[in-house]
Design a protein around this motif. Structure first.
Motif, PDB file in Angstrom:
ATOM      1  N   ALA A 431       0.838  -1.201   0.000  1.00 33.72           N
ATOM      2  CA  ALA A 431       0.000   0.000   0.000  1.00 33.72           C
ATOM      3  C   ALA A 431       0.877   1.257   0.000  1.00 33.72           C
ATOM      4  N   ALA A 432       1.959   1.223   0.792  1.00 29.05           N
ATOM      5  CA  ALA A 432       2.876   2.366   0.816  1.00 29.05           C
ATOM      6  C   ALA A 432       3.537   2.552  -0.543  1.00 29.05           C
ATOM      7  N   TRP A 433       3.942   1.463  -1.171  1.00 27.00           N
ATOM      8  CA  TRP A 433       4.588   1.567  -2.471  1.00 27.00           C
ATOM      9  C   TRP A 433       3.615   2.035  -3.556  1.00 27.00           C
ATOM     10  N   VAL A 461       5.067  15.534 -24.009  1.00 29.65           N
ATOM     11  CA  VAL A 461       4.995  14.092 -24.250  1.00 29.65           C
ATOM     12  C   VAL A 461       5.884  13.329 -23.271  1.00 29.65           C
ATOM     13  N   GLY A 462       7.114  13.813 -23.070  1.00 35.71           N
ATOM     14  CA  GLY A 462       8.021  13.115 -22.163  1.00 35.71           C
ATOM     15  C   GLY A 462       7.474  13.044 -20.751  1.00 35.71           C
ATOM     16  N   ARG A 463       6.932  14.156 -20.257  1.00 37.07           N
ATOM     17  CA  ARG A 463       6.368  14.170 -18.905  1.00 37.07           C
ATOM     18  C   ARG A 463       5.164  13.245 -18.812  1.00 37.07           C
ATOM     19  N   ALA A 464       4.325  13.210 -19.870  1.00 32.19           N
ATOM     20  CA  ALA A 464       3.138  12.354 -19.866  1.00 32.19           C
ATOM     21  C   ALA A 464       3.518  10.879 -19.836  1.00 32.19           C
ATOM     22  N   LEU A 465       4.535  10.494 -20.642  1.00 34.62           N
ATOM     23  CA  LEU A 465       4.948   9.094 -20.674  1.00 34.62           C
ATOM     24  C   LEU A 465       5.594   8.672 -19.358  1.00 34.62           C
ATOM     25  N   THR A 466       6.390   9.570 -18.772  1.00 39.15           N
ATOM     26  CA  THR A 466       6.999   9.249 -17.474  1.00 39.15           C
ATOM     27  C   THR A 466       5.928   9.069 -16.404  1.00 39.15           C
ATOM     28  N   ALA A 467       4.922   9.950 -16.401  1.00 38.98           N
ATOM     29  CA  ALA A 467       3.819   9.825 -15.448  1.00 38.98           C
ATOM     30  C   ALA A 467       3.079   8.515 -15.656  1.00 38.98           C
ATOM     31  N   ALA A 468       2.844   8.145 -16.924  1.00 36.75           N
ATOM     32  CA  ALA A 468       2.138   6.892 -17.213  1.00 36.75           C
ATOM     33  C   ALA A 468       2.918   5.686 -16.699  1.00 36.75           C
ATOM     34  N   ALA A 469       4.267   5.724 -16.822  1.00 38.31           N
ATOM     35  CA  ALA A 469       5.091   4.615 -16.340  1.00 38.31           C
ATOM     36  C   ALA A 469       4.968   4.461 -14.823  1.00 38.31           C
ATOM     37  N   PHE A 470       4.995   5.568 -14.091  1.00 35.88           N
ATOM     38  CA  PHE A 470       4.847   5.499 -12.627  1.00 35.88           C
ATOM     39  C   PHE A 470       3.477   4.947 -12.248  1.00 35.88           C
ATOM     40  N   LEU A 471       2.429   5.424 -12.883  1.00 41.19           N
ATOM     41  CA  LEU A 471       1.077   4.971 -12.547  1.00 41.19           C
ATOM     42  C   LEU A 471       0.867   3.506 -12.919  1.00 41.19           C
ATOM     43  N   ALA A 472       1.428   3.085 -14.061  1.00 37.96           N
ATOM     44  CA  ALA A 472       1.295   1.684 -14.461  1.00 37.96           C
ATOM     45  C   ALA A 472       1.987   0.764 -13.465  1.00 37.96           C
ATOM     46  N   PHE A 473       3.172   1.168 -13.007  1.00 36.65           N
ATOM     47  CA  PHE A 473       3.878   0.346 -12.021  1.00 36.65           C
ATOM     48  C   PHE A 473       3.098   0.283 -10.709  1.00 36.65           C
ATOM     49  N   ALA A 474       2.546   1.409 -10.287  1.00 38.23           N
ATOM     50  CA  ALA A 474       1.772   1.423  -9.039  1.00 38.23           C
ATOM     51  C   ALA A 474       0.562   0.501  -9.139  1.00 38.23           C
ATOM     52  N   SER A 476       0.254  -2.105 -11.087  1.00 38.92           N
ATOM     53  CA  SER A 476       0.687  -3.503 -11.172  1.00 38.92           C
ATOM     54  C   SER A 476       0.993  -4.104  -9.808  1.00 38.92           C
ATOM     55  N   LEU A 477       1.251  -3.268  -8.806  1.00 39.57           N
ATOM     56  CA  LEU A 477       1.528  -3.766  -7.454  1.00 39.57           C
ATOM     57  C   LEU A 477       0.262  -4.153  -6.706  1.00 39.57           C
ATOM     58  N   THR A 478      -0.874  -3.638  -7.138  1.00 40.58           N
ATOM     59  CA  THR A 478      -2.123  -3.822  -6.391  1.00 40.58           C
ATOM     60  C   THR A 478      -2.499  -5.284  -6.198  1.00 40.58           C
ATOM     61  N   PRO A 479      -2.420  -6.172  -7.213  1.00 33.69           N
ATOM     62  CA  PRO A 479      -2.786  -7.579  -6.971  1.00 33.69           C
ATOM     63  C   PRO A 479      -1.959  -8.238  -5.877  1.00 33.69           C
ATOM     64  N   GLY A 480      -0.718  -7.780  -5.695  1.00 30.91           N
ATOM     65  CA  GLY A 480       0.111  -8.371  -4.653  1.00 30.91           C
ATOM     66  C   GLY A 480      -0.434  -8.151  -3.259  1.00 30.91           C
ATOM     67  N   ALA A 484      -1.394 -12.219  -4.615  1.00 25.15           N
ATOM     68  CA  ALA A 484      -0.896 -12.642  -5.923  1.00 25.15           C
ATOM     69  C   ALA A 484       0.624 -12.530  -5.973  1.00 25.15           C
ATOM     70  N   PRO A 485       1.304 -13.473  -6.630  1.00 21.08           N
ATOM     71  CA  PRO A 485       2.766 -13.387  -6.734  1.00 21.08           C
ATOM     72  C   PRO A 485       3.187 -12.209  -7.606  1.00 21.08           C
ATOM     73  N   LEU A 486       4.340 -11.596  -7.281  1.00 24.33           N
ATOM     74  CA  LEU A 486       4.859 -10.455  -8.019  1.00 24.33           C
ATOM     75  C   LEU A 486       6.212 -10.746  -8.659  1.00 24.33           C
ATOM     76  N   GLY A 487       6.534 -12.021  -8.817  1.00 23.96           N
ATOM     77  CA  GLY A 487       7.768 -12.380  -9.517  1.00 23.96           C
ATOM     78  C   GLY A 487       9.018 -11.938  -8.776  1.00 23.96           C
ATOM     79  N   GLU A 488       9.893 -11.228  -9.492  1.00 27.50           N
ATOM     80  CA  GLU A 488      11.176 -10.826  -8.918  1.00 27.50           C
ATOM     81  C   GLU A 488      11.001  -9.935  -7.693  1.00 27.50           C
TER      82      GLU A 488
END
Length: 637
Positions: A431-433, A461-474, A476-480, A484-488
């Motif tokens: 949750a913190a992550w 564009v660069g700022r938008a893509l960087t923001a999207a990467a952070f949000l996508a990673f966040a 992806s952590l939710t099922p854990g 759910a297993p999170l691999g590495e």
């Protein structure tokens, strides 16, 4: 470092030394020469004999790679020796149960022949012949760590001595050259890991340039070198400017490399183990990272005492190369508020390893930070191509602040694991992550109002893509958070359930693990007529966590483990059980490295061992099958 931490490190070092000193030594090496004298240009036949205790064996220099460490033989160099050949008798080739492959071995006693050719102009007098040996010794159930030994004898170089005449006996073959370690030996792996670490450190040094404390200083500093007053011609002035730029960079490198040397000297060869698992050390690191993170987010400003900086700045302005060197040191200290959060995690990671990695890591970081200053002094026209200072630097600092706070959560988890508090559960950690990685994404999109982004500023564009990467990673952590297993990532975060369950979220019943009770496991093995699977693990061991959450839950591994009595022994805690477990591992297996796996019978006879992390499920399954009767092995498939 606090005194009690130093005392613990020294105690650990003495314990390790004592443990290894008591390790068995089943092989003794001797070197003898057939003739006591030989003329210059002549030959000498020496015999290198290995006396091997009953039940043990060593591996021939020609044993196939991919398993045990072959014996490596060589002769120490000398000006009187022009060359040598080493011959071995025919070894016994058979399947080795420790490694599951065919190996070539010698038992009881083996004599290697060393044919030494002397230089034609060798000076008369005594000559010491020294054979150098690296070998691994095993029996049918266990292997000892490789050892290095030497054996010596002395002959006399005498022009009046008759030339020796001898023939190599039938059945002996020329080894040609010492066999290289197999691909699975630790040396190449360590070298690869070090290369990756140094590349990362160098990249972080370059990244530090784009912080608000450093980037605005680049044109000012480089211009200072290029515009130095000189009564000499322009060529000499330019050469002087480049020399001062090099000395300035040297100041940066000296400071960080000195920091690495200091850490290495304080931690020592065994202190790194303590730093990696001690809860108070990790707790202190957590506090430091929180302070750095809040500072980057603008809560307060970190700065060294102004009096110290004033004195350093005054000394650096006195001119000469000494002043320029101090200027580099002063620049590094004044920019530490921005550099510290970047170099801090790197420094901690380097100190928690063995060898000279702290020194090399700090040198690589400093080189990455200093190199652009010298490059721009060499090619000043590129100064005009640098991006202008602006709001993007503030955005870098804010995003870095969130990342440093996320790193602080990781070190807080190490403290939680070591003390077994249980407060920082998997759900709370993730949750913190999720929050700490989502916030920079929202900030870069302009949805989180903090300094660096104006309301009317357009979204690039660069700022938008960087923001999207952070949000996508966040996201992806939710099922854990729900098991759910999170691999590495599972190696770095708390387990989804109690440590005694390694089901990995599978539908199969959880395995029944006995924790920190070796004697109970042996008693249960006698009662159930089973073998014991021992998992030497650690609370703060990421490799252990990876194996427990990614390898052991695999269906084929899970099925095989059901045939054993399972016991997990932690060796890196501060309690008596961890101390006893470490002594057990040291005395039985001559190692304290974790993870480490062993299969024993109820009478404590070692059947098979498996050191370290592996991503090859077939090799780990072969290790498990080696400890099972054929009927059980087939049934477990």
């Amino acid at each position: 470092m606090k005194p009690h931490v130093v005392r613990l490190a020294v105690a650990l070092a003495l314990t390790c030394v004592a443990g290894f000193a008591a390790a068995p030594d089943p092989v003794q090496w001797t070197l003898t020469a057939d003739s006591q004298a030989a003329p210059p240009g002549g030959k000498v036949l020496a015999k290198l004999t290995a006396s091997i205790d009953t039940g043990w064996h060593v591996y021939s220099p020609t044993t196939p790679p991919g398993g045990p460490i072959p014996t490596a033989l060589t002769l120490a160099g000398s000006p009187a020796i022009s060359g040598f050949h080493i011959y071995q008798p025919k070894p016994e080739r058979k399947l080795d149960p420790n490694f599951g492959i065919d190996t070539e071995t010698f038992q009881n006693k083996v004599v290697f022949l060393v044919e030494v050719t002397l230089q034609k102009d060798a000076a008369p007098g005594p000559l010491d012949l020294t054979a150098q040996v690296r070998y691994q010794c095993c029996n049918d159930t266990t292997c000892l760590p490789p050892k290095r030994k030497t054996a010596s004898t002395t002959i006399k170089i005498d022009p009046a001595a008759p030339a020796a005449s001898f023939a190599i006996p039938a059945g002996y073959g020329d080894i040609a050259a010492p066999t290289a370690p197999p691909k699975s030996a630790p040396v190449p792996t360590d070298a690869q890991d070090l290369s990756g670490f140094l590349l990362t450190a160098f990249g972080l040094g370059l990244a530090s340039l784009f912080t608000p404390c450093v980037f605005p200083m680049i044109p000012i500093t480089v211009s200072f070198f290029l515009n130095r007053k000189s009564s000499e011609n322009p060529t000499a002035a330019r050469r002087s400017g480049l020399m001062h730029a090099a000395v300035f960079c040297l100041g940066i490198v000296v400071l960080f490399t000195g920091l690495g040397w200091t850490a290495k000297a304080i931690a020592g060869p065994f202190g790194v183990v303590l730093l990696g698992s001690n809860p108070w050390v990790n707790g202190f690191i957590t506090v430091v990272f929180v302070v750095f993170g809040l500072s980057l987010l603008g809560a307060f400003e970190l700065a060294l005492p102004s009096g110290l900086l004033t004195r350093l700045n005054s000394a650096s302005g006195q001119g000469g190369y000494g002043g320029t060197l101090l200027m580099g040191l002063t620049f590094t200290l004044t920019s530490f508020a921005c550099i510290g959060p970047i170099v801090g995690p790197l420094f901690v990671a380097s100190v928690q390893t063995n060898g000279l990695q702290p020194v090399f890591g700090m040198f690589a970081f400093a080189a990455g930070l200093a190199l652009p200053f010298f490059a721009l002094a060499l090619f000043p026209s590129y100064l005009q191509r640098l991006p202008r200072s602006g709001g993007w630097m503030v955005r870098v600092k804010v995003v870095l602040g969130f990342l440093v706070l996320a790193a602080a959560v990781s070190y807080l988890n190490k403290t939680n694991e070591a003390l077994q508090i249980g407060w920082l559960t998997r759900e709370r950690y993730l949750a913190a992550w999720v929050v700490l990685f989502a916030l920079p994404g929202l900030y870069l999109l302009g949805l989180l109002r903090m300094e660096g982004i104006k309301a009317e500023e357009s979204l690039g564009v660069g700022r938008a893509l960087t923001a999207a990467a952070f949000l996508a990673f966040a996201i992806s952590l939710t099922p854990g958070m729900f098991g759910a297993p999170l691999g590495e990532l599972d190696a770095y975060i708390p387990a989804p359930s109690a440590r005694t369950a390694f089901s990995g979220g599978s539908s199969e019943p959880q395995l029944n693990w006995i924790r920190d009770d070796y004697k109970k496991a042996l008693a249960q093995a006698r009662q159930e007529n089973k073998l014991v699977f021992v998992n030497f693990s650690g609370h703060a061991c990421t490799n252990c966590h990876w194996m427990e959450r990614n390898m052991l839950p695999r269906p084929e591994i899970h099925a095989a483990l059901k045939n054993f009595v399972l016991v997990q022994l932690f060796t890196d805690g501060t309690d008596q059980a961890s101390e006893d477990n470490q002594k057990l591992q040291e005395s039985r297996f001559a190692t304290i490295a974790i993870p480490y796996y062993a299969i024993l019978d109820a009478d404590e006879k070692v059947v098979a061992t498996f050191p370290g992390l592996t991503r090859d499920a077939k090799s780990f399954l072969a290790f498990l099958d080696a400890g099972l009767p054929k009927t059980q092995t087939v049934a477990s498939r």
